[in-house]
Motif scaffolding. Sequence first.
Motif, PDB file in Angstrom:
ATOM      1  N   LYS A   1       3.985  14.609   6.966  1.00  0.00           N
ATOM      2  CA  LYS A   1       4.320  15.795   7.747  1.00  0.00           C
ATOM      3  C   LYS A   1       2.861  16.282   8.107  1.00  0.00           C
ATOM      4  O   LYS A   1       2.426  16.815   9.606  1.00  0.00           O
ATOM      5  CB  LYS A   1       5.187  16.793   7.204  1.00  0.00           C
ATOM      6  N   THR A   2       1.824  16.560   7.167  1.00  0.00           N
ATOM      7  CA  THR A   2       0.350  16.790   7.562  1.00  0.00           C
ATOM      8  C   THR A   2      -0.114  15.850   8.617  1.00  0.00           C
ATOM      9  O   THR A   2      -0.902  16.190   9.505  1.00  0.00           O
ATOM     10  CB  THR A   2      -0.062  16.807   6.402  1.00  0.00           C
ATOM     11  N   MET A   3       0.116  14.368   8.115  1.00  0.00           N
ATOM     12  CA  MET A   3      -0.455  13.599   9.129  1.00  0.00           C
ATOM     13  C   MET A   3       0.141  13.408  10.398  1.00  0.00           C
ATOM     14  O   MET A   3      -0.727  13.155  11.270  1.00  0.00           O
ATOM     15  CB  MET A   3      -0.333  12.223   8.452  1.00  0.00           C
ATOM     16  N   CYS A   4       1.413  13.337  10.636  1.00  0.00           N
ATOM     17  CA  CYS A   4       2.024  13.348  11.804  1.00  0.00           C
ATOM     18  C   CYS A   4       3.175  14.631  12.112  1.00  0.00           C
ATOM     19  O   CYS A   4       4.154  14.414  12.013  1.00  0.00           O
ATOM     20  CB  CYS A   4       3.029  12.303  11.748  1.00  0.00           C
ATOM     21  N   PRO A   5       2.444  15.669  12.371  1.00  0.00           N
ATOM     22  CA  PRO A   5       3.186  16.792  12.395  1.00  0.00           C
ATOM     23  C   PRO A   5       4.229  17.129  13.540  1.00  0.00           C
ATOM     24  O   PRO A   5       5.218  17.951  13.645  1.00  0.00           O
ATOM     25  CB  PRO A   5       2.019  17.848  12.867  1.00  0.00           C
TER      26      PRO A   5
ATOM     27  N   VAL B   1       1.313   4.128   7.087  1.00  0.00           N
ATOM     28  CA  VAL B   1       1.330   4.805   8.640  1.00  0.00           C
ATOM     29  C   VAL B   1       0.206   5.048   9.329  1.00  0.00           C
ATOM     30  O   VAL B   1      -0.022   4.977  10.491  1.00  0.00           O
ATOM     31  CB  VAL B   1       2.332   6.206   8.192  1.00  0.00           C
ATOM     32  N   LEU B   2      -0.920   5.169   8.559  1.00  0.00           N
ATOM     33  CA  LEU B   2      -2.337   5.586   9.106  1.00  0.00           C
ATOM     34  C   LEU B   2      -2.542   3.983   9.959  1.00  0.00           C
ATOM     35  O   LEU B   2      -2.831   4.187  11.086  1.00  0.00           O
ATOM     36  CB  LEU B   2      -3.150   5.776   8.206  1.00  0.00           C
ATOM     37  N   ASN B   3      -2.389   3.317   9.128  1.00  0.00           N
ATOM     38  CA  ASN B   3      -2.450   1.827   9.902  1.00  0.00           C
ATOM     39  C   ASN B   3      -1.801   1.243  10.983  1.00  0.00           C
ATOM     40  O   ASN B   3      -2.117   0.393  11.815  1.00  0.00           O
ATOM     41  CB  ASN B   3      -2.516   0.613   8.872  1.00  0.00           C
ATOM     42  N   LEU B   4      -0.475   2.007  11.153  1.00  0.00           N
ATOM     43  CA  LEU B   4       0.263   1.801  12.146  1.00  0.00           C
ATOM     44  C   LEU B   4      -0.489   2.419  13.606  1.00  0.00           C
ATOM     45  O   LEU B   4      -0.353   1.862  14.542  1.00  0.00           O
ATOM     46  CB  LEU B   4       1.661   2.429  12.287  1.00  0.00           C
ATOM     47  N   ASN B   5      -1.153   3.347  13.392  1.00  0.00           N
ATOM     48  CA  ASN B   5      -1.998   4.293  14.511  1.00  0.00           C
ATOM     49  C   ASN B   5      -0.999   4.661  15.586  1.00  0.00           C
ATOM     50  O   ASN B   5      -1.246   5.031  16.531  1.00  0.00           O
ATOM     51  CB  ASN B   5      -3.189   3.132  15.001  1.00  0.00           C
ATOM     52  N   ILE B   6       0.032   5.253  14.791  1.00  0.00           N
ATOM     53  CA  ILE B   6       1.067   5.649  15.711  1.00  0.00           C
ATOM     54  C   ILE B   6       2.181   6.397  14.661  1.00  0.00           C
ATOM     55  O   ILE B   6       2.316   6.035  13.638  1.00  0.00           O
ATOM     56  CB  ILE B   6       1.832   4.739  16.737  1.00  0.00           C
ATOM     57  N   CYS B   7       2.688   7.845  15.120  1.00  0.00           N
ATOM     58  CA  CYS B   7       3.442   8.320  14.334  1.00  0.00           C
ATOM     59  C   CYS B   7       4.822   8.090  14.581  1.00  0.00           C
ATOM     60  O   CYS B   7       5.305   7.633  15.654  1.00  0.00           O
ATOM     61  CB  CYS B   7       3.390   9.817  14.717  1.00  0.00           C
ATOM     62  N   PRO B   8       5.676   7.500  13.521  1.00  0.00           N
ATOM     63  CA  PRO B   8       7.075   7.620  13.571  1.00  0.00           C
ATOM     64  C   PRO B   8       7.756   8.418  14.062  1.00  0.00           C
ATOM     65  O   PRO B   8       7.402   9.881  14.050  1.00  0.00           O
ATOM     66  CB  PRO B   8       7.472   7.316  12.325  1.00  0.00           C
ATOM     67  N   THR B   9       8.839   8.196  15.161  1.00  0.00           N
ATOM     68  CA  THR B   9       9.750   9.388  15.526  1.00  0.00           C
ATOM     69  C   THR B   9      10.472  10.149  14.512  1.00  0.00           C
ATOM     70  O   THR B   9      10.421  11.323  14.531  1.00  0.00           O
ATOM     71  CB  THR B   9      10.994   8.587  16.096  1.00  0.00           C
ATOM     72  N   GLU B  10      10.750   9.482  13.568  1.00  0.00           N
ATOM     73  CA  GLU B  10      11.561  10.252  12.302  1.00  0.00           C
ATOM     74  C   GLU B  10      11.213   9.520  11.035  1.00  0.00           C
ATOM     75  O   GLU B  10      11.174   8.293  10.912  1.00  0.00           O
ATOM     76  CB  GLU B  10      13.076   9.797  12.628  1.00  0.00           C
TER      77      GLU B  10
ATOM     78  N   VAL C   1       0.855  -1.142   0.072  1.00  0.00           N
ATOM     79  CA  VAL C   1       0.027   0.046   0.108  1.00  0.00           C
ATOM     80  C   VAL C   1       0.875   1.250  -0.067  1.00  0.00           C
ATOM     81  O   VAL C   1       2.015   1.023   0.170  1.00  0.00           O
ATOM     82  CB  VAL C   1      -0.941   0.213   1.145  1.00  0.00           C
ATOM     83  N   CYS C   2       0.364   2.352  -0.003  1.00  0.00           N
ATOM     84  CA  CYS C   2       1.054   3.543  -0.276  1.00  0.00           C
ATOM     85  C   CYS C   2       1.653   3.727   1.217  1.00  0.00           C
ATOM     86  O   CYS C   2       0.942   3.416   2.162  1.00  0.00           O
ATOM     87  CB  CYS C   2       0.342   4.721  -0.747  1.00  0.00           C
ATOM     88  N   ILE C   3       2.587   4.684   1.318  1.00  0.00           N
ATOM     89  CA  ILE C   3       3.240   5.018   2.601  1.00  0.00           C
ATOM     90  C   ILE C   3       2.448   5.492   3.651  1.00  0.00           C
ATOM     91  O   ILE C   3       2.435   5.289   4.767  1.00  0.00           O
ATOM     92  CB  ILE C   3       4.652   5.790   2.619  1.00  0.00           C
ATOM     93  N   GLU C   4       1.632   6.572   3.109  1.00  0.00           N
ATOM     94  CA  GLU C   4       0.525   7.076   4.064  1.00  0.00           C
ATOM     95  C   GLU C   4      -0.407   6.322   4.544  1.00  0.00           C
ATOM     96  O   GLU C   4      -0.844   6.437   5.927  1.00  0.00           O
ATOM     97  CB  GLU C   4      -0.175   8.254   2.962  1.00  0.00           C
ATOM     98  N   LEU C   5      -0.918   5.378   3.896  1.00  0.00           N
ATOM     99  CA  LEU C   5      -1.824   4.159   4.341  1.00  0.00           C
ATOM    100  C   LEU C   5      -1.174   3.286   5.193  1.00  0.00           C
ATOM    101  O   LEU C   5      -1.790   3.090   6.427  1.00  0.00           O
ATOM    102  CB  LEU C   5      -2.488   3.473   3.162  1.00  0.00           C
TER     103      LEU C   5
END
Length: 187
Positions: A145-149, A123-132, A117-121
């Motif tokens: 950056k919009t999803m995980c400011p 990350v959304l499915n992780l239900n947590i924002c990556p540190t970096e 899947v695309c990277i945005e989906l």
Amino acid sequence: FVCELRKISYKNVFTIFASDIKMEGFKIRENRMESLSLSQKPLGDIVYFIGTNPSSYCSSLGIKHQVYFDKLRKILHDIRSLNLNKEIVYIPHGRDNTTETVEICKDENIRYQKLSVCIELFVLNLNICPTEILGLGSSALYTLKTMCPNSMITNILMKGSSDSAYDQYCGIAKVYEHKGIKTVFVH
């Protein structure tokens, strides 16, 4: 700028880049991606690197493939050195089928993870924002950056022999910096 690059002739544009588009005759509406925002989610302890398609990246910037892979090896080595106790995941571009990238990741103890899947989906499915999150000029850096400011996001730009393509990438980097994305130049 983006409308000109994409040759958009329809006069109503709905985009996350709305604050960066100033074009007469267009009605620009901002997509704030509220339904995809993970801004209240805690940060995970994983560093993600978003790869690019080496063939088109090298071609556009005028970089020889071996030079690109040497620079990528150095970049990933440095990321590993700065994050000894963290998991690092390299997510290749969908069209990247090179074995060199896989070998570099293996050598640097970085997990290579091809997504379905695309990277945005993802990350959304992780239900947590990556540190970096780091990447090589990917538009996904902007949307992430919009999803995980609160995530630290870095755009890495390699210098090649094509000044015009490099200038375009630098222009994009300025838009990213306006969004809070750090740019690192690799010569």
